[in-house]
Write an enzyme that holds these catalytic residues in place. Structure first.
Site, mmCIF file in Angstrom:
data_model
loop_
_atom_site.group_PDB
_atom_site.id
_atom_site.type_symbol
_atom_site.label_atom_id
_atom_site.label_comp_id
_atom_site.label_asym_id
_atom_site.label_seq_id
_atom_site.Cartn_x
_atom_site.Cartn_y
_atom_site.Cartn_z
ATOM 1 N N LYS A 1 0.851 -1.193 0.000
ATOM 2 C CA LYS A 1 0.000 0.000 0.000
ATOM 3 C C LYS A 1 0.889 1.246 0.000
ATOM 4 C CE LYS A 1 -3.754 -2.525 0.741
ATOM 5 N NZ LYS A 1 -4.887 -2.667 -0.144
ATOM 6 N N LYS B 1 2.358 -8.761 -1.770
ATOM 7 C CA LYS B 1 1.467 -8.951 -2.915
ATOM 8 C C LYS B 1 1.258 -7.648 -3.674
ATOM 9 C CE LYS B 1 -3.436 -9.791 -3.681
ATOM 10 N NZ LYS B 1 -3.741 -8.363 -3.857
ATOM 11 N N ASP C 1 -1.272 -5.396 -5.742
ATOM 12 C CA ASP C 1 -2.724 -5.298 -5.691
ATOM 13 C C ASP C 1 -3.300 -5.660 -7.059
ATOM 14 O OD1 ASP C 1 -5.139 -4.947 -4.355
ATOM 15 O OD2 ASP C 1 -4.337 -3.243 -3.252
ATOM 16 N N GLU C 2 -4.618 -5.900 -7.068
ATOM 17 C CA GLU C 2 -5.220 -6.421 -8.293
ATOM 18 C C GLU C 2 -5.136 -5.421 -9.441
ATOM 19 O OE1 GLU C 2 -6.746 -5.516 -5.616
ATOM 20 O OE2 GLU C 2 -8.643 -4.486 -6.036
ATOM 21 N N HIS D 1 -6.341 -13.417 -7.526
ATOM 22 C CA HIS D 1 -7.143 -12.394 -6.857
ATOM 23 C C HIS D 1 -8.527 -12.390 -7.496
ATOM 24 C CE1 HIS D 1 -8.757 -8.602 -5.545
ATOM 25 N NE2 HIS D 1 -7.772 -8.462 -4.690
ATOM 26 N N LYS E 1 -13.158 -6.334 6.423
ATOM 27 C CA LYS E 1 -14.002 -5.249 5.930
ATOM 28 C C LYS E 1 -14.924 -5.677 4.787
ATOM 29 C CE LYS E 1 -10.689 -3.574 2.467
ATOM 30 N NZ LYS E 1 -9.800 -2.512 1.996
#
Lengths: 143, 491
Positions: free
Chosen positions: B184, B210, B212-213, B302, B342
């Site tokens: 992130k 990882k 992100d998608e 993902h 979440k």
């Protein structure tokens, strides 16, 4: 440095009583227990030496802890781990392993980089422990 | 109560002879797509659909229409059917149950002959089962709830390139879940800054980081640069820990050629794992799965986009079906929910996904949303990945709900740690190892979880700080996809 392989390397070193509980858990799962040791903790070294054969059909965790302590006496400057083999269908691999003994000093690794074309770098992890031949690898020269 | 099961069938028997083959439109049920006495064969592909018929549409006719439209039928009678052994190719609705507590939903069970499907082809399977039928006007909504893949058909699929056991042996990590984090911010980091996050997180104690998608190859960071700096981070972390670690390199791209190019590059720099997004489609996923097995590359999937069709209870495809398809087609990891994080996820539904991905045999279990028995015949399991809004303070719940064979991914919960990324990773690893240790010691770790974490934190400042800032964060919203039945306490 500290090699953090195995299930509990981020916790304080396990006492023999705590090790006994983990062994008993493994026995209760139907795992076979073994003690393994090495003087080369390279992350790709998946074949540590076996301290005798795995113990099958044992009921009492203390037998495993006894063997572990014999291994510690014989190899005080090696890495030693407890390995629990899970023979169940569709597993048939290690169910749990954790380090129970370490050399007084862990020399660790050196990352070697070989610069190649197109910004490629070929990486190799060099285990300082293997610079000396078997039998001479740790400070006090024990086996 | 509406007609159900083998109830009022009057007037719905299949027609024979002239009545069946006269030109024009006749009800699907009467064309042979409703067969209440049918006993499914061991080789049949079975499907369970939640149907919501339009007002006035008979549920059995609606079920028959689903069977018809997902197999041989068109809207009118065609004489060319008679050139075929049509009874074999017609899918057969054989049971329709009203959904408890609902006045217009039904579960329709449909059997499909194995010859309807091409061997080893999820695209072909999906084209039939979730093809045109989902736009069928006579239905207000339609949801594919579950499928039973017969052994004969299952064995034509390769399954995961490695599977849970092989991945564990390759990484040399056993007896605990894996830990991961998505880098992130997901967008905007330069390649070098990105590599920094990878290094710190892995050095600190994670097993994986990882992409992100939606990180593919944008102007601020092209894929090749990201891969190079990330693998530097991975190797540096291996050096510092003596462990085998990896970064999921997202090879998702606009064309299959580019996907292969990126995958080959990831291989050439020594990455142990690549990732793809569900949005590349079943053909592309199957292709890269075969490549991954041939090249010894772990394959992470993902599930980007799935929420558009898995979330609503009355329409779409349940994620347990997607779980089945991706296990057959072959991936090593797939995101499958967190329970406590979440993102959407009822605990029972998620248990159904995890069972489907990991177990060798799953029995019928209405609470978990499993409508059929499924036997995987030793096809290796897929490692479920729990990602999205989870943190170290939930470790007891995560271990309880998700078990040992999974990847727990703490993105914000690692990178947002005030002492730094490595400390965030360390906090998660200490919490995880401590919780597994407590479980193995026979403690009631779910009930005592908070205390176990507090005790661990006394000896680990990184965990103490993590608990201080995130300990009370929870995401308690009602799930939209829930089981139709709930267990009732006896006595």
């Amino acid at each position: 440095m500290k090699v953090t392989q195995g299930a509990f390397s981020f916790l304080p070193e396990l006492t023999d009583d705590e090790i006994t509980l983990q062994v008993q858990y493994s026995i209760d799962q139907g795992f076979a227990l073994a003690v393994e040791f090495t003087d080369d903790p390279h992350p790709r070294n998946c074949l540590w030496e076996m301290w005798d054969l795995p113990m099958f059909d044992i009921k009492d965790a203390s037998a495993v802890v006894f063997e572990m302590n014999k291994c510690r006496e014989a190899y005080p400057n090696h890495y030693i781990k407890i390995v629990a083999y899970d023979p169940h269908p569709n597993r048939q691999t290690t169910g749990l392993d954790f380090i129970v003994h370490r050399p007084a000093e862990e020399p660790g690794f050196r990352l070697d980089r070989q610069e190649a074309n197109d910004r490629h770098i070929n990486y190799t992890l060099h285990s300082y422990a293997v610079e000396k031949p078997h039998g001479e690898r740790y400070s006090n020269g024990s086996k | 109560m509406a007609e159900s099961g083998n109830g009022n069938l009057h007037g719905k028997q299949a027609l024979e002879g002239e009545k069946r083959w006269g030109a024009g439109v006749i009800p699907y049920a009467k064309m042979g797509y409703w067969e209440p006495d049918y006993v499914p064969k061991d080789t049949d592909v079975l499907s369970a659909h939640r149907i919501t018929p339009q007002a006035g549409v008979d549920p059995i006719e609606a079920a028959a229409a689903v069977a018809g439209e997902s197999s041989t039928a068109t809207w009118t009678v065609v004489w060319t059917d008679r050139l075929t052994n049509y009874k074999q190719y017609q899918a057969k609705a054989y049971r329709v149950d009203p959904v408890p507590g609902s006045d217009n939903q039904y579960i329709a069970y449909i059997a499909h002959d194995i010859d309807l499907f091409e061997e080893g082809s999820v695209p072909n399977l999906t084209a039939s089962i979730i093809g045109n039928v989902f736009g069928f006007k006579a239905l207000k909504a339609l949801r594919l709830e579950d499928m039973r893949i017969p052994t004969a058909y299952l064995k034509t699929f390769p399954g995961p390139p490695h599977g849970i056991v092989m991945e564990r042996e390759y990484l040399n990590k056993f007896g605990r879940p894996f830990l991961g984090a998505t880098v992130k911010p997901k967008l905007g980091l330069s390649a070098k800054n990105y590599g920094r996050v990878v290094y710190e997180a892995l050095k600190g104690g994670l097993d994986f980081t990882k992409d992100d998608e939606n990180i593919n190859s944008q102007p601020f960071m092209r894929w090749r640069d990201r891969f190079l700096f990330s693998i530097e981070g991975v190797n540096r972390a291996n050096e510092m820990t003596g462990e085998v670690k990896g970064h999921y390199m997202n090879v998702t791209a606009a064309t299959m050629e580019e996907i292969y190019e990126r995958a080959e590059f990831a291989k050439s720099i020594g990455s142990p794992i690549i990732m793809i997004d569900l949005v590349i489609g079943y053909t592309a996923m199957t292709s890269i799965s075969k490549w991954a097995r041939a090249n010894g590359m772990l394959l992470h999937l993902h599930r980007a986009g799935h929420g558009t069709y898995t979330r609503q209870k009355t329409h779409g495809v349940s994620f347990r079906v997607i779980s089945k398809w991706v296990r057959m087609m072959g991936v090593d990891h797939v995101h499958a929910g967190t329970v406590v994080g979440k993102l959407e996820g009822d605990p029972n539904m998620i248990a159904g996904y995890y069972d489907t991905l990991r177990l060798n045999d799953t029995p019928i279990d209405p609470v978990k949303g499993l409508y059929f028995e499924q036997h995987w015949n030793s096809m290796p399991g897929v490692m479920p990945v729990a990602s999205g809004g989870i943190h170290a303070g939930q470790m007891h719940q995560l271990l309880h709900y998700l078990g040992e064979d999974c990847v727990l991914q703490f993105g914000g919960g690692t990178i947002g740690h005030p002492m730094g990324i490595a400390a965030g990773a360390e906090a998660n690893r200490v919490a995880l190892e401590g919780m597994v240790k407590a479980r193995n010691e026979g403690r009631d770790y779910l009930a005592e979880g908070d205390q176990i974490l507090k005790d661990l934190a006394k000896k680990n400042q990184a965990l103490q700080v993590a608990l201080d800032i995130w300990g009370d964060i929870s995401f308690n919203y009602e799930s939209t996809d829930t089981p139709d039945v709930l267990p009732t306490a006896t006595a």
